[in-house]
Design a protein around this motif. Sequence first.
Motif, PDB file in Angstrom:
ATOM      1  N   LYS A 449       1.999  -2.614  80.733  1.00  0.00           N
ATOM      2  CA  LYS A 449       1.852  -1.452  79.993  1.00  0.00           C
ATOM      3  C   LYS A 449       3.207  -1.153  79.459  1.00  0.00           C
ATOM      4  O   LYS A 449       4.128  -1.365  79.992  1.00  0.00           O
ATOM      5  CB  LYS A 449       1.205  -0.501  81.002  1.00  0.00           C
ATOM      6  N   ILE A 450       2.811  -0.424  78.226  1.00  0.00           N
ATOM      7  CA  ILE A 450       3.832   0.238  77.465  1.00  0.00           C
ATOM      8  C   ILE A 450       3.448   1.497  77.139  1.00  0.00           C
ATOM      9  O   ILE A 450       2.559   1.976  76.929  1.00  0.00           O
ATOM     10  CB  ILE A 450       4.416  -0.758  76.387  1.00  0.00           C
ATOM     11  N   LEU A 451       4.695   2.315  76.768  1.00  0.00           N
ATOM     12  CA  LEU A 451       4.381   3.831  76.465  1.00  0.00           C
ATOM     13  C   LEU A 451       4.524   3.768  74.905  1.00  0.00           C
ATOM     14  O   LEU A 451       5.397   3.285  74.211  1.00  0.00           O
ATOM     15  CB  LEU A 451       5.519   4.674  76.823  1.00  0.00           C
ATOM     16  N   LEU A 452       3.532   4.512  74.029  1.00  0.00           N
ATOM     17  CA  LEU A 452       3.547   4.645  72.830  1.00  0.00           C
ATOM     18  C   LEU A 452       3.583   6.121  72.493  1.00  0.00           C
ATOM     19  O   LEU A 452       3.120   7.171  73.263  1.00  0.00           O
ATOM     20  CB  LEU A 452       2.291   4.257  72.015  1.00  0.00           C
ATOM     21  N   GLU A 453       4.641   6.758  71.682  1.00  0.00           N
ATOM     22  CA  GLU A 453       4.601   8.035  71.130  1.00  0.00           C
ATOM     23  C   GLU A 453       4.360   8.496  69.950  1.00  0.00           C
ATOM     24  O   GLU A 453       4.647   7.704  68.887  1.00  0.00           O
ATOM     25  CB  GLU A 453       5.950   8.598  71.507  1.00  0.00           C
ATOM     26  N   VAL A 454       3.586   9.225  69.634  1.00  0.00           N
ATOM     27  CA  VAL A 454       3.051   9.794  68.165  1.00  0.00           C
ATOM     28  C   VAL A 454       3.407  11.251  68.009  1.00  0.00           C
ATOM     29  O   VAL A 454       3.184  11.730  69.391  1.00  0.00           O
ATOM     30  CB  VAL A 454       1.787   9.284  67.654  1.00  0.00           C
ATOM     31  N   ARG A 468     -11.135  16.400  74.823  1.00  0.00           N
ATOM     32  CA  ARG A 468     -12.395  15.792  75.225  1.00  0.00           C
ATOM     33  C   ARG A 468     -13.050  15.664  73.862  1.00  0.00           C
ATOM     34  O   ARG A 468     -14.115  14.671  74.045  1.00  0.00           O
ATOM     35  CB  ARG A 468     -13.079  16.755  76.242  1.00  0.00           C
ATOM     36  N   ASP A 469     -12.685  16.193  72.863  1.00  0.00           N
ATOM     37  CA  ASP A 469     -13.447  15.922  71.452  1.00  0.00           C
ATOM     38  C   ASP A 469     -12.798  14.852  70.731  1.00  0.00           C
ATOM     39  O   ASP A 469     -13.434  14.621  69.432  1.00  0.00           O
ATOM     40  CB  ASP A 469     -13.535  17.125  70.933  1.00  0.00           C
ATOM     41  N   ILE A 470     -11.833  14.301  71.140  1.00  0.00           N
ATOM     42  CA  ILE A 470     -11.210  13.126  70.551  1.00  0.00           C
ATOM     43  C   ILE A 470     -11.420  11.779  70.844  1.00  0.00           C
ATOM     44  O   ILE A 470     -11.872  11.422  71.939  1.00  0.00           O
ATOM     45  CB  ILE A 470      -9.661  13.172  70.670  1.00  0.00           C
ATOM     46  N   ARG A 471     -11.714  11.056  69.787  1.00  0.00           N
ATOM     47  CA  ARG A 471     -12.043   9.690  70.083  1.00  0.00           C
ATOM     48  C   ARG A 471     -10.955   8.941  69.919  1.00  0.00           C
ATOM     49  O   ARG A 471     -10.434   8.431  68.987  1.00  0.00           O
ATOM     50  CB  ARG A 471     -13.042   9.108  69.024  1.00  0.00           C
ATOM     51  N   LEU A 472     -10.288   8.640  71.067  1.00  0.00           N
ATOM     52  CA  LEU A 472      -9.022   7.773  71.340  1.00  0.00           C
ATOM     53  C   LEU A 472      -9.170   6.483  71.348  1.00  0.00           C
ATOM     54  O   LEU A 472     -10.428   5.885  71.675  1.00  0.00           O
ATOM     55  CB  LEU A 472      -8.239   8.293  72.763  1.00  0.00           C
ATOM     56  N   PRO A 473      -8.173   5.554  70.908  1.00  0.00           N
ATOM     57  CA  PRO A 473      -8.464   4.080  70.832  1.00  0.00           C
ATOM     58  C   PRO A 473      -8.814   3.660  72.424  1.00  0.00           C
ATOM     59  O   PRO A 473      -8.508   4.297  73.434  1.00  0.00           O
ATOM     60  CB  PRO A 473      -7.161   3.398  70.370  1.00  0.00           C
ATOM     61  N   SER A 513      -2.343  -2.608  67.453  1.00  0.00           N
ATOM     62  CA  SER A 513      -3.570  -1.803  66.979  1.00  0.00           C
ATOM     63  C   SER A 513      -3.706  -0.553  67.520  1.00  0.00           C
ATOM     64  O   SER A 513      -4.047   0.486  66.619  1.00  0.00           O
ATOM     65  CB  SER A 513      -4.652  -2.963  67.395  1.00  0.00           C
ATOM     66  N   VAL A 514      -3.357  -0.156  68.854  1.00  0.00           N
ATOM     67  CA  VAL A 514      -3.423   1.262  69.415  1.00  0.00           C
ATOM     68  C   VAL A 514      -2.407   2.054  68.577  1.00  0.00           C
ATOM     69  O   VAL A 514      -2.947   3.035  68.104  1.00  0.00           O
ATOM     70  CB  VAL A 514      -3.303   1.115  70.628  1.00  0.00           C
ATOM     71  N   ARG A 515      -1.304   1.541  68.381  1.00  0.00           N
ATOM     72  CA  ARG A 515      -0.210   2.527  67.609  1.00  0.00           C
ATOM     73  C   ARG A 515      -0.873   2.746  66.189  1.00  0.00           C
ATOM     74  O   ARG A 515      -0.692   3.971  65.571  1.00  0.00           O
ATOM     75  CB  ARG A 515       0.895   1.889  67.393  1.00  0.00           C
ATOM     76  N   GLU A 516      -1.531   1.998  65.471  1.00  0.00           N
ATOM     77  CA  GLU A 516      -2.051   2.105  64.090  1.00  0.00           C
ATOM     78  C   GLU A 516      -3.065   3.166  64.135  1.00  0.00           C
ATOM     79  O   GLU A 516      -3.199   3.976  63.225  1.00  0.00           O
ATOM     80  CB  GLU A 516      -2.230   1.022  63.438  1.00  0.00           C
ATOM     81  N   SER A 517      -3.997   2.864  64.936  1.00  0.00           N
ATOM     82  CA  SER A 517      -4.991   3.972  65.286  1.00  0.00           C
ATOM     83  C   SER A 517      -4.363   5.510  65.520  1.00  0.00           C
ATOM     84  O   SER A 517      -5.157   6.206  65.110  1.00  0.00           O
ATOM     85  CB  SER A 517      -6.035   3.419  66.395  1.00  0.00           C
ATOM     86  N   LEU A 518      -3.486   5.516  66.587  1.00  0.00           N
ATOM     87  CA  LEU A 518      -2.967   6.753  66.868  1.00  0.00           C
ATOM     88  C   LEU A 518      -2.254   7.610  65.590  1.00  0.00           C
ATOM     89  O   LEU A 518      -2.322   8.550  65.399  1.00  0.00           O
ATOM     90  CB  LEU A 518      -1.975   6.609  67.879  1.00  0.00           C
ATOM     91  N   LEU A 519      -1.348   6.400  65.017  1.00  0.00           N
ATOM     92  CA  LEU A 519      -0.845   6.947  63.679  1.00  0.00           C
ATOM     93  C   LEU A 519      -1.904   7.640  62.562  1.00  0.00           C
ATOM     94  O   LEU A 519      -1.622   8.534  61.977  1.00  0.00           O
ATOM     95  CB  LEU A 519      -0.259   6.072  62.991  1.00  0.00           C
ATOM     96  N   ALA A 520      -3.071   7.036  62.464  1.00  0.00           N
ATOM     97  CA  ALA A 520      -4.240   7.323  61.631  1.00  0.00           C
ATOM     98  C   ALA A 520      -4.751   8.543  62.267  1.00  0.00           C
ATOM     99  O   ALA A 520      -4.996   9.524  61.381  1.00  0.00           O
ATOM    100  CB  ALA A 520      -5.272   6.376  61.444  1.00  0.00           C
ATOM    101  N   LEU A 521      -4.801   8.766  63.509  1.00  0.00           N
ATOM    102  CA  LEU A 521      -5.156  10.279  63.857  1.00  0.00           C
ATOM    103  C   LEU A 521      -4.382  11.103  63.672  1.00  0.00           C
ATOM    104  O   LEU A 521      -4.416  12.497  63.255  1.00  0.00           O
ATOM    105  CB  LEU A 521      -5.809  10.072  65.357  1.00  0.00           C
ATOM    106  N   ALA A 522      -3.101  11.066  64.259  1.00  0.00           N
ATOM    107  CA  ALA A 522      -2.039  12.020  64.188  1.00  0.00           C
ATOM    108  C   ALA A 522      -1.570  12.192  62.828  1.00  0.00           C
ATOM    109  O   ALA A 522      -0.737  13.209  62.809  1.00  0.00           O
ATOM    110  CB  ALA A 522      -0.921  11.697  65.081  1.00  0.00           C
ATOM    111  N   GLY A 523      -1.496  11.371  61.670  1.00  0.00           N
ATOM    112  CA  GLY A 523      -0.747  11.516  60.537  1.00  0.00           C
ATOM    113  C   GLY A 523       0.287  10.821  60.569  1.00  0.00           C
ATOM    114  O   GLY A 523       1.000  10.270  61.582  1.00  0.00           O
ATOM    115  N   ARG A 524       0.676  10.432  59.375  1.00  0.00           N
ATOM    116  CA  ARG A 524       2.058   9.252  59.402  1.00  0.00           C
ATOM    117  C   ARG A 524       3.348  10.050  59.209  1.00  0.00           C
ATOM    118  O   ARG A 524       4.399   9.475  58.707  1.00  0.00           O
ATOM    119  CB  ARG A 524       1.795   8.459  57.799  1.00  0.00           C
ATOM    120  N   CYS A 525       3.425  11.441  59.701  1.00  0.00           N
ATOM    121  CA  CYS A 525       4.661  11.922  59.662  1.00  0.00           C
ATOM    122  C   CYS A 525       5.651  11.120  60.842  1.00  0.00           C
ATOM    123  O   CYS A 525       6.903  11.623  61.034  1.00  0.00           O
ATOM    124  CB  CYS A 525       4.697  13.448  60.174  1.00  0.00           C
ATOM    125  N   THR A 526       5.247  10.363  61.632  1.00  0.00           N
ATOM    126  CA  THR A 526       6.041   9.501  62.497  1.00  0.00           C
ATOM    127  C   THR A 526       6.740   8.353  62.159  1.00  0.00           C
ATOM    128  O   THR A 526       7.497   7.832  62.636  1.00  0.00           O
ATOM    129  CB  THR A 526       5.190   8.939  64.049  1.00  0.00           C
TER     130      THR A 526
END
Length: 530
Positions: A449-454, A468-473, A513-526
């Motif tokens: 396992k590794i940690l990702l931050e966005v 609970r309303d967010i569709r996480l990867p 792939s999870v990081r790309e999905s999270l960045l798409a949800l959170a925005g590309r400011c990271t």
Amino acid sequence: MNEHSAPPPAARFLDFGSLRLRLLLLGLAAGLAAGLVSTLYRIILQKAEYFGASVLSGLHDGTLFSGILVAAFWMLGALVLGRMVKAEPLLSGSGIPQVEGELLGQISMNWGRVLLGKFVGGALAVGMGLSLGREGPSVQLGAAAAKGFSRFLGRNRVEERFLVTAGASAGLAAAFNAPLSGVMFALEEVHKNFSPFVLGSAMVASLSADFLAKRFFGLSPVLHFARLEHLPLRFYGHFLALGVLLGLCGALFCRLVLEGQVFYAERLRIPPELRILIPAAGALLVGPLLPFILGGGHALLEHLAAGGTPLSAAAILLAGKFAFTLLCFCSGAPGGIFFPMLAIGGAVGSVYALAFAPFFPQGSDVIVNFLVVGMAGFFAAVVRAPLTGILLILEMTGSLSHLLSVSAVVFVASVTAELLGARPVYESLLTRLLRRMHRRNYLAETEGKILLEVSVCSGSALDGERIRDIRLPRRCLLVSVIRGAAEILPSGETTILAGDRLVALVDEHRARSVRESLLALAGRCTSLGR
């Protein structure tokens, strides 16, 4: 994600408060290990580069027998390098894409083989006069040393990833005597996130590595230009024009790097272990005629900065360095393009200044200023890490007098390359590396396992939403929400706000792939400059 009545097990296991403290202490030790390795590598490569330049420059006056003997040794060295790269593919190139792949769980370096192979391979390649630098390999060596340190202490995979990032930043800091640039490079390019975990460990690692490097090389900056002075604001129109030119050259360089690799593999159809014969032969042919294009490029920058080089000669040196760097790097030889990129950018700035010299009241005195901003602009256009480019040039020259001009050129060059559709070179190389490793079945097969931050951007899909309303990867566990100085253990009712930093635990083989999905949800400011 369902609401939890108790803190998630992963969050309790990680214990973020103690993790920060552990990473600071471990980062200090890993930085010393990485700094020692990178410093020794720098010493060896300096001697190897001097040896190669001396031998090649002496071919003019040598006998036919000595020339044949040198050519035989050069070809033998190229064959040895080719066999090394075939036996350990992760030795090829600069090493920075390999480190990024390691952090994403896509590649697993054998840290011992990489350390030994990069030392020997880098010394051979630079000793043969190839236009390759020490900085990219220093990043890989620092990361490998940190990984070995982590394995020796038996750290878990989460901590190991942070230590590898810290080791990478320490490697760059030791290579350039530039600790702040090492930290910024780790955040902006390697980790692609301004994480407090990365920031602390990378900072202490870079400072400790820089301390070691300065014990061997002194306190002076890597480049010392005596005539670097303030320029009037009326020159800034030229700086903006130079930024556009550097963006064009950077976009062309990125494209030719990728096409050059295709040329070697598909057009020439030469086995990988024989490709290094081509740049080795090139060094024998052009080295005696254009010695300044050999090696990383330090001699070229000093030659151009000294003044007195005619425009035609500077243009020839620029074209030669540009072409020879592509010939060497695309062959797969173990060595980086970090310093060669800076040399090419400096040459572009020098040629521009010489072309417009009649219009400058100071005449040739301005050449060094354009050389310096050219280094930063070309780096930013190719790598797309603008903050690293600015800090790196300031630390390398030891002067703040050109901060405004460097920043202006970096911004214009980055935007120009972006508008031309050029992808950052290390990102493109990582994609191609993973594709090649997949064909060879060389990808990491791990279940860690590794940690990702966005960071959540204002107006993004996550801003103002309950968890609970967010569709996480799939198979992505949100273990912490960091809001200012507070750490929130998430539940289904937790509302995500702009500015929050989300920490997720994911399977390392799915991290990219999870990081790309999270960045798409959170925005590309990271992702700066992407």
